[in-house]
Write a protein that holds these residues in place. Sequence first.
Motif, mmCIF file in Angstrom:
data_model
loop_
_atom_site.group_PDB
_atom_site.id
_atom_site.type_symbol
_atom_site.label_atom_id
_atom_site.label_comp_id
_atom_site.label_asym_id
_atom_site.label_seq_id
_atom_site.Cartn_x
_atom_site.Cartn_y
_atom_site.Cartn_z
ATOM 1 N N PRO A 13 1.267 -1.001 0.280
ATOM 2 C CA PRO A 13 -0.275 0.191 -0.030
ATOM 3 C C PRO A 13 1.018 0.987 -0.310
ATOM 4 O O PRO A 13 1.743 1.509 0.339
ATOM 5 C CB PRO A 13 -0.641 0.045 1.151
ATOM 6 N N LYS A 14 0.232 2.361 -0.692
ATOM 7 C CA LYS A 14 0.925 3.708 -0.612
ATOM 8 C C LYS A 14 -0.027 4.343 -0.615
ATOM 9 O O LYS A 14 -1.319 4.716 -1.095
ATOM 10 C CB LYS A 14 1.347 3.834 -2.169
ATOM 11 N N LYS A 15 0.540 5.440 -0.447
ATOM 12 C CA LYS A 15 -0.784 6.566 0.576
ATOM 13 C C LYS A 15 -0.824 7.791 -1.254
ATOM 14 O O LYS A 15 0.408 9.049 -1.811
ATOM 15 C CB LYS A 15 -0.263 7.585 1.097
ATOM 16 N N ILE A 16 -1.679 8.223 -1.589
ATOM 17 C CA ILE A 16 -1.746 9.663 -2.758
ATOM 18 C C ILE A 16 -2.798 10.208 -2.547
ATOM 19 O O ILE A 16 -3.347 10.464 -1.469
ATOM 20 C CB ILE A 16 -1.990 8.889 -4.273
ATOM 21 N N VAL A 17 -2.802 11.359 -3.292
ATOM 22 C CA VAL A 17 -3.742 13.101 -3.305
ATOM 23 C C VAL A 17 -5.180 12.446 -3.794
ATOM 24 O O VAL A 17 -4.189 12.255 -5.259
ATOM 25 C CB VAL A 17 -3.356 13.651 -2.242
ATOM 26 N N TYR A 18 -6.203 12.569 -3.481
ATOM 27 C CA TYR A 18 -6.897 11.907 -4.265
ATOM 28 C C TYR A 18 -8.725 13.154 -3.718
ATOM 29 O O TYR A 18 -8.929 13.229 -2.921
ATOM 30 C CB TYR A 18 -8.078 10.644 -4.891
ATOM 31 N N GLN A 19 -8.592 14.005 -4.801
ATOM 32 C CA GLN A 19 -9.631 14.596 -4.156
ATOM 33 C C GLN A 19 -9.697 15.297 -3.234
ATOM 34 O O GLN A 19 -9.867 16.047 -2.270
ATOM 35 C CB GLN A 19 -11.391 14.547 -3.981
ATOM 36 N N GLY A 20 -8.453 15.304 -2.856
ATOM 37 C CA GLY A 20 -7.960 16.490 -2.064
ATOM 38 C C GLY A 20 -7.649 15.902 -0.856
ATOM 39 O O GLY A 20 -7.231 16.781 0.431
ATOM 40 N N LYS A 21 -7.607 14.743 -0.878
ATOM 41 C CA LYS A 21 -7.086 14.235 0.236
ATOM 42 C C LYS A 21 -6.427 13.024 0.349
ATOM 43 O O LYS A 21 -6.746 12.283 -1.130
ATOM 44 C CB LYS A 21 -8.988 13.246 1.160
#
Length: 228
Positions: A13-21
């Motif tokens: 898993p990794k963290k990304i920004v989607y729709q400002g979140k």
Amino acid sequence: MTPQIVSINVGKPKKIVYQGKEVETGIYKEPVHRPLFLSKTQLEGDGQADLEVHGGPDKALCVYSANHYDYWEKELGQPLSFGAFGENITISGLEEEEVCIGDIYELGEALVQVSQPRRPCFKLSIRYSDVKLPVKLQDTGYTGFYFRVLKEGIIPENPVFRLVTKHAQGLTVEFVNTCKYHDKNNIPGIRIILANEALAESWRGSFEKKLAEAVDLSDPAQSGGVKE
């Protein structure tokens, strides 16, 4: 066509920004070319962000047909590499209309069993910037499916993949998808699905709820009507 494994894919898993979140997702999988150990819950080197809806005993391996890639490359307007749909196993010669809930396969040293269709996740929308993509998978029936692990073992780079037992009921992933997403009031079909002991518990619960609602509506006492 004899089914063949064309790619084995993993990703943490990794963290990304989607729709400002900020969203954590394990949808990004890449092909690997080495032996991996398959446990009861997942493939070595792999991971899932939301363990309530991904991974676990009934969803140890996500499988997707390589036969669908041409369609999606045209639909999405881009080339796709294997693992593009977050699947661990990309396979040719085996599609939703053929594979059945409860079928058992030899996969390298492991034994695996078809447990449920794959329920397309909104994180596919994130990866391809297409909010309708999960629904498109449902509409086409190109959802993929999951394996549970009956016997752990090493999956080599080019594993043997062989049908060991065809489930006697012949309940296809395609039929389960149809009753889930399209023919939602097919009560006889739902009863057939629930008769399959190999169906994953989460899907069983969903169909049991639908059946209970249908029974309530058919009973005048439950729906506010008057019995004759």
